[in-house]
Design an enzyme around this catalytic site. Structure first.
Site: not given
Length: 408
Positions: A146, A174-176, A179
């Site tokens: 991220d 960015v990660d979330f 997802g």
């Protein structure tokens, strides 16, 4: 009228997941909350999902970080690097709807979890791979994290005060977001596979997600040469005012995304003449051109009274506004509980674990919540009910190391 309990939206979906840490598990937890059966395959040689060991709140294989991203899921330890473990994995794929993973871009093909490598087992299987940079391109083999992507995609240059350093978001957005994109891609793939009888790959990347979220600043730059710059107090690049203001006892956000909001704000702050047609601040363009002088005026006005005072005037006038809360204040907002956004599960180590619900809502039923699984907790259920093994077969595979090194 049937008296049977309503079915959960995704309870007929089974997903075999080689997921780890944050982005992948965050994407699938929303599907799990909606009833999808998420079977986490955890590598016994490394102690399973690394999320189990994230400090500061962890002990042995339990962590509050892991609880956040893995409720309502099942776990089994399988070493898919062994021939026997691979065979177990393929038997699970045979009776599943999707294979989901978040690994480096070159790894899905290396370990044999792409559609081309699994379609002989299950022609309808959907293989969703959430990777750092995708499964093609010059950065394919790079690990994607991220913070790295917030910098690479220009986010950090856009964030922070003008005279400060480039700054990341306070959360792993960015990660979330990746997802969420993976979950959307997976469900789209499942819909197409059910319609057409043919599965596919879903090649999702954190990089694509981060770049796509540049949205209108990217469009402005590509088409009009716009050069973004940081603006003090988290201000919007073109809507003035829309930013944080410091009151006498704290901070609040006030935004005028429509002209009617500016007209109301001018009255609330005691400057109704600012909204008149002959005012230098009458329109979006006028205010943007005179941003510095207007914001200086507004700063001085908001500093004269408290956050609660200004909110008590702005709320009744339906002006977009709100306090800048700390985390504790945000979690105590009565609206959070009213929206059923607080979840409690029971855990053998932590007792009652409180966390936030998924914002994904489908229908009127409130999801049921079950704590995150202990590693390998559902092995017997998965091996007997999904793979169809009997006790003798499970013993044979165990002795062969399919589920991890055999302890003498």
């Amino acid at each position: 009228m049937s008296t049977a309990a309503p079915r959960k939206p995704l309870e007929d979906i089974r997903i075999i997941s080689l997921e780890q840490y944050g982005a992948g598990p965050f994407g699938s937890v929303h599907l799990a909350d909606l009833g999808a059966e998420i079977i986490k395959i955890e590598d016994p040689s490394v102690g399973g999902d690394v999320g189990r060991y994230v400090p500061p709140y962890f002990e042995e294989e339990d962590s509050l970080f892991f609880e956040t991203f893995n409720r309502n899921k099942k776990s089994i330890s399988i070493d898919i690097k062994t021939p026997e473990g691979r065979a177990v994995f393929e038997d699970l794929v045979r009776n599943a709807d999707a294979v989901y993973s978040n690994l480096r871009g070159d790894v899905p093909e290396k370990i044999g979890i792409t559609y081309e490598q699994l379609k002989h087992i299950n022609p309808k299987i959907v293989c969703c791979s959430l990777t750092g940079f995708g499964m093609t391109g010059p950065r394919m083999k790079e690990p994607g994290y991220d913070y790295v992507l917030q910098g690479l995609a220009g986010w950090m240059e856009l964030t922070g005060e003008p005279d400060g350093p480039p700054t990341k978001s306070g959360l792993s957005l960015v990660d979330f977001s990746g997802g969420y994109v993976a979950a959307l891609s997976l469900m789209s793939g499942l819909h197409a596979a059910a319609r057409d009888g043919v599965g596919m790959d879903c090649d999702v990347s954190l990089y694509d997600t981060a770049m796509a979220m540049l949205t209108y600043p990217a469009t402005w730059h590509l088409n009009a040469g716009y050069q973004p710059s940081r603006i003090s107090h988290s201000a919007h690049p073109s809507l003035v005012p829309f930013q944080a203001f410091q009151a006498s006892d704290g901070w609040l956000v006030v935004g005028c995304a429509k002209e009617k909001f500016w007209q109301r704000l001018a009255v609330v702050i005691g400057r109704p003449e600012w909204a008149l047609e002959d005012s230098p601040y009458a329109t979006f363009s006028d205010r943007n051109e005179r941003r510095a002088e207007l914001i200086a005026e507004l700063d001085a006005i908001f500093a004269t009274n408290t956050v609660d005072h200004w909110l008590s005037l702005c709320y009744p006038a339906s002006i977009p506004c709100g306090p800048i809360n700390d985390v504790e204040q945000a979690l105590k907002d009565e609206h959070l509980a009213a929206r059923n956004m607080l979840v409690e599960t029971e855990h053998p180590r932590y007792g009652t674990v409180k966390q936030l619900a998924s914002p994904v809502r489908v229908g009127a039923e409130i999801p049921e919540y079950r704590r995150a699984p202990q590693r390998n907790e559902h092995a017997e259920e998965i091996l007997t009910q999904v793979a169809g093994y009997d006790a003798a077969k499970i013993a044979e595979l165990t002795a062969a190391g399919a589920f991890g090194a055999v302890k003498n």
